[in-house]
Scaffold this active site. Structure first.
Site, PDB file in Angstrom:
ATOM      1  N   ARG A   2       0.589  -1.166   0.093  1.00 47.63           N
ATOM      2  CA  ARG A   2       0.111   0.142   0.096  1.00 47.63           C
ATOM      3  C   ARG A   2       0.915   1.349  -0.090  1.00 47.63           C
ATOM      4  NH1 ARG A   2      -5.204  -1.047   2.500  1.00 47.63           N
ATOM      5  NH2 ARG A   2      -5.850  -3.142   1.441  1.00 47.63           N
ATOM      6  N   ARG A   6      -4.857   6.687   0.590  1.00 46.03           N
ATOM      7  CA  ARG A   6      -5.489   7.621   1.103  1.00 46.03           C
ATOM      8  C   ARG A   6      -4.635   8.554   2.000  1.00 46.03           C
ATOM      9  NH1 ARG A   6     -10.411   4.892   3.507  1.00 46.03           N
ATOM     10  NH2 ARG A   6      -8.895   3.131   3.694  1.00 46.03           N
ATOM     11  N   ARG A  15      -8.808  10.626  -6.456  1.00 48.92           N
ATOM     12  CA  ARG A  15     -10.163   9.931  -5.966  1.00 48.92           C
ATOM     13  C   ARG A  15     -11.292  10.894  -5.518  1.00 48.92           C
ATOM     14  NH1 ARG A  15     -12.786   7.105  -4.475  1.00 48.92           N
ATOM     15  NH2 ARG A  15     -12.474   6.045  -2.806  1.00 48.92           N
ATOM     16  N   ASP A  51      -6.105  -3.771  -6.982  1.00 50.57           N
ATOM     17  CA  ASP A  51      -6.669  -4.435  -5.523  1.00 50.57           C
ATOM     18  C   ASP A  51      -6.647  -5.934  -5.898  1.00 50.57           C
ATOM     19  OD1 ASP A  51      -7.735  -3.456  -2.951  1.00 50.57           O
ATOM     20  OD2 ASP A  51      -8.748  -5.540  -3.630  1.00 50.57           O
ATOM     21  N   TYR A 126     -12.933 -13.398   0.723  1.00 51.72           N
ATOM     22  CA  TYR A 126     -13.783 -12.355   0.726  1.00 51.72           C
ATOM     23  C   TYR A 126     -15.129 -12.758  -0.273  1.00 51.72           C
ATOM     24  CZ  TYR A 126     -10.520  -9.018   2.294  1.00 51.72           C
ATOM     25  OH  TYR A 126      -9.362  -8.387   3.133  1.00 51.72           O
TER      26      TYR A 126
END
Ligand code: CP3
Length: 316
Positions: A2, A6, A15, A51, A126
């Site tokens: 990562r 953000r 974004r 991702d 997931y």
């Protein structure tokens, strides 16, 4: 681990114009955010912006990011597993291969580009849980009550992941990282029975691609030992174990990557300096050491502290 995200104002700016899903599907924007931390900090490698869950696109499982991922229709029964679009699934991920090409063009040889995927069980979890999970009860219930179905699902995901990673390498990825973020969901013996064989096949079938493979397994020392049994070139170490202890577990002949607790970056610079230097010192006992965070960076991180960390590591 990562690198983008953000915590960077320039990422938030991008974004503010597009959703996360749009960003992942736009090769030029992927290249832009992939390069943001490279341009800003002078890191030694770039990791593709994408991702681990974009592969759900390929098999027809809708996933939303808010930003936590959510799968509205979980996949748990035989008919749900068998009904997915498994054939030549990796062909549907061309936008990722385009993103790899765009990153390589933009990097122009400055630093290598790392492609990646989730490990079979982390990826499957997931889909089975319908999103993130604390207990992984649906995943484990499936493994324990219907081991053949669970095995079939992981087998098919593994086949998809091999094709997907091959596509990333064909597009120019210089190395591959496999993220087993949730390995510790399983007790060590159960991991060995239900999960490790698929991870082993993923690693073995990616070896002929000819690029270094980094296997990041988050969890515990016992899982780290199982990871070290596989033929990956680098074992990624999370922050829950000291680097010296991790090297004891994986042996001095392995290359290790890691493992600063990312939340150390919320502390004062002197602490970051001390912790980073200690990890670099411990890493010298391994065959080689790639300094990295021990998991994803927090959105509350001050970019100035990341720069401080990079400078400390480069000076060590
Ligand atoms: O530089 C990079 O950011 C590399 C790209 C990258 C992302 N996710 C972007 C992302 C990578 C390598 C990942 C891997 C990933 N995704 C993993 C494995 C690594 C790990 O963290 O254990 C996992 C488990 C996921 C699944 C996932 N995607 C989660 C749990 C979330 C929510 C995260 C959160 O902060 O709440 C995502 C979304 C996601 N993936 C974001 C980013 C930058 C945040 C989305 C946003 O911009 O709003």
């Amino acid at each position: 681990m990562r690198q983008a995200g953000r915590y960077l104002p320039e990422y938030r700016e991008v974004r503010s114009r597009v959703t996360f899903e749009e960003l992942c599907r736009s090769p030029e924007l992927c290249a832009e955010v992939t390069l943001q931390p490279i341009d800003r900090f002078g890191l030694d490698a770039a990791i593709l912006f994408s991702d681990i869950l974009v592969v759900f696109d390929a098999i027809g499982v809708p996933v939303a990011f808010n930003p936590a991922p959510k799968v509205a229709s979980p996949v748990r029964t035989a008919s749900e597993v068998d009904g997915l679009r498994w054939g030549r699934a990796a062909d549907h991920l061309d936008y990722v291969y385009q993103a790899v090409r765009a990153c390589k063009r933009a990097l122009a040889g400055r630093v290598p580009l790392i492609g990646f995927c989730g490990a079979p069980m982390t990826t499957a979890s997931y889909m089975i849980e319908g999103g993130g999970s604390r207990e992984f009860e649906h995943t484990k219930a499936m493994a324990f009550t219907e081991p053949a179905l669970f095995g079939r699902m992981l087998e098919r995901i593994t086949t998809l992941l091999v094709e997907y990673l091959a596509g990333q390498v064909a597009a120019g990825a210089d190395a591959l990282q496999i993220f087993e973020s949730w390995g510790a969901a399983f007790a060590p013996d159960d991991y060995r029975i239900h999960v490790l064989p698929h991870l082993r096949r993923l690693v073995d079938e990616c070896k002929p691609l000819g690029v270094p493979i980094i296997l990041f397994v988050r969890g515990n020392a016992s899982l780290l030992a199982q990871a070290a049994e596989l033929d990956a070139d680098v074992v990624g170490v999370d922050w829950s174990i000291g680097m010296a202890d991790a090297i004891e577990v994986v042996g001095p002949r392995r290359v290790v990557q890691g493992n600063l607790d990312p939340l150390t970056l919320l502390g004062p610079p002197e602490l970051v300096t001390a912790k980073a230097e200690a990890i670099v010192a411990a890493g010298r006992r391994a065959r080689a050491h790639i300094f990295n965070l021990g998991h994803g960076i927090s959105r509350h991180t001050d970019p100035a502290m990341v720069q401080h960390l990079v400078d400390v590591v480069h000076g060590a």
